[in-house]
Design a protein around this motif. Structure first.
Motif, mmCIF file in Angstrom:
data_model
loop_
_atom_site.group_PDB
_atom_site.id
_atom_site.type_symbol
_atom_site.label_atom_id
_atom_site.label_comp_id
_atom_site.label_asym_id
_atom_site.label_seq_id
_atom_site.Cartn_x
_atom_site.Cartn_y
_atom_site.Cartn_z
ATOM 1 N N LEU A 71 0.803 -1.219 0.000
ATOM 2 C CA LEU A 71 0.000 0.000 0.000
ATOM 3 C C LEU A 71 0.839 1.275 0.000
ATOM 4 C CD1 LEU A 71 -2.804 -0.977 2.549
ATOM 5 C CD2 LEU A 71 -2.978 -0.874 0.057
ATOM 6 N N PHE A 72 1.988 1.266 0.686
ATOM 7 C CA PHE A 72 2.670 2.525 0.971
ATOM 8 C C PHE A 72 4.094 2.664 0.435
ATOM 9 C CE2 PHE A 72 -0.379 1.952 4.549
ATOM 10 C CZ PHE A 72 -1.197 3.037 4.267
ATOM 11 N N GLN A 73 4.699 1.587 -0.033
ATOM 12 C CA GLN A 73 6.096 1.690 -0.444
ATOM 13 C C GLN A 73 6.287 2.705 -1.570
ATOM 14 O OE1 GLN A 73 8.446 -1.935 -0.453
ATOM 15 N NE2 GLN A 73 9.461 -1.309 -2.353
ATOM 16 N N GLY A 74 5.382 2.710 -2.530
ATOM 17 C CA GLY A 74 5.487 3.655 -3.640
ATOM 18 C C GLY A 74 5.353 5.100 -3.191
ATOM 19 N N SER A 75 4.395 5.372 -2.304
ATOM 20 C CA SER A 75 4.190 6.740 -1.840
ATOM 21 C C SER A 75 5.356 7.206 -0.974
ATOM 22 C CB SER A 75 2.873 6.855 -1.066
ATOM 23 O OG SER A 75 2.871 6.004 0.063
ATOM 24 N N ILE A 76 5.972 6.286 -0.216
ATOM 25 C CA ILE A 76 7.140 6.664 0.578
ATOM 26 C C ILE A 76 8.313 7.008 -0.332
ATOM 27 C CG2 ILE A 76 8.834 5.871 2.285
ATOM 28 C CD1 ILE A 76 6.590 4.137 3.486
ATOM 29 N N THR A 77 8.447 6.287 -1.436
ATOM 30 C CA THR A 77 9.487 6.616 -2.409
ATOM 31 C C THR A 77 9.259 8.015 -2.971
ATOM 32 O OG1 THR A 77 9.858 4.305 -3.036
ATOM 33 C CG2 THR A 77 10.509 5.983 -4.632
ATOM 34 N N GLY A 78 8.014 8.341 -3.298
ATOM 35 C CA GLY A 78 7.695 9.681 -3.784
ATOM 36 C C GLY A 78 7.987 10.750 -2.737
ATOM 37 N N TRP A 79 7.694 10.439 -1.471
ATOM 38 C CA TRP A 79 8.012 11.367 -0.389
ATOM 39 C C TRP A 79 9.520 11.560 -0.291
ATOM 40 C CZ3 TRP A 79 10.943 10.590 4.015
ATOM 41 C CH2 TRP A 79 10.861 11.589 4.994
ATOM 42 N N GLY A 80 10.259 10.459 -0.445
ATOM 43 C CA GLY A 80 11.710 10.538 -0.383
ATOM 44 C C GLY A 80 12.299 11.422 -1.463
ATOM 45 N N ASP A 81 11.682 11.426 -2.657
ATOM 46 C CA ASP A 81 12.165 12.286 -3.748
ATOM 47 C C ASP A 81 12.196 13.754 -3.333
ATOM 48 O OD1 ASP A 81 12.436 10.101 -5.383
ATOM 49 O OD2 ASP A 81 10.589 10.442 -6.510
#
Length: 240
Positions: free
Chosen positions: A212-222
């Motif tokens: 659910l969240f790994q992709g959104s955390i990657t976007g946050w990391g950007d």
């Protein structure tokens, strides 16, 4: 396609890559170690990690070295698949994928031995809650690492390269559809492993969290982890 310029030196890019490789390996093993220390098992690990560790448990004796070999061999096979899907023999990218897997697999072995030696079995509600936190932290470390090394763009993990090829070559930039299709290989690996050994300890709450969240955390990391680090040397149309 027009390529974006590199705004950092290769030395700086490699330093970012090396740092992200360490935290990626640590995050992967942290999800595995925590999921195996809670009984009954309910945590699981990230999607790819869960499937690969399931194969290790079913066929490789559930050893640290076995896990390292599974990560490496699966990476090589996915790198070959990437060339097939990309419809061209890009040996630079292929060997870049393989180059990623060599230190990654070695670090998996190092962290697996270390975490297993220092982490006791979970007893009591407080320790269980702490291990759930560590599991989610592991998933977050993986996501942040992906953010860093995708922007540094030295070499990519084969699974991340697979998702990128699917997204922009086959699904018109649709990340959601590409993500689902990129999960086909680990799903096959996981199903075969479960048939051989019906052990579901690698799948659970942490797997759902990662999904659910790994992709959104990657976007946050950007945006928040090394925010001055921009995507280096990629096609302008893929810089999303």
């Amino acid at each position: 396609m027009q390529k974006s310029n590199r705004t950092i030196s290769w030395g700086t890019a490699i330093a970012y890559f090396a740092f992200s490789l360490v935290i990626n390996s640590m995050g992967n093993v942290l999800t595995i170690a925590t999921s195996q220390k809670i009984h009954p098992a309910f945590l699981g690990s990230a999607y790819w990690t869960a499937a690969e560790n399931g194969w290790n448990m079913s066929f490789m004796g559930n050893t640290a070295s076995g896990l390292s070999w599974v990560f490496f061999i699966v990476g090589v096979l996915i790198a070959i698949l990437n060339m097939i899907l990309d419809r061209k023999l890009n040996w630079w990218k292929f060997f870049g994928n393989i180059a990623f897997m060599v230190p990654f697999s070695l670090l998996i072995n190092v962290f697996s031995n270390w975490f297993n030696s220092i982490m006791p079995e979970a007893h009591g509600l407080g320790m269980v809650i702490f291990y759930v936190f560590l599991n989610f932290l592991g998933v977050s470390l993986i996501a942040v690492a992906i953010s860093i090394y995708q922007r540094a763009n030295v070499v990519l993990h084969p699974a991340d390269d697979l998702m990128q090829i699917l997204r922009f070559k086959y699904f018109k930039g649709n990340a959601g559809v590409a993500m689902w299709f990129s999960y086909i290989p680990p799903t096959i690996i996981g199903v075969v492993a479960l048939i051989a050994l019906p052990n579901f300890s690698n799948y659970g709450l942490g797997t759902i969290f990662a999904f659910l969240f790994q992709g959104s955390i990657t976007g946050w990391g950007d945006k928040h982890i090394f925010p001055k680090l921009k995507h280096q040397g990629i096609s302008a149309s893929t810089e999303v």
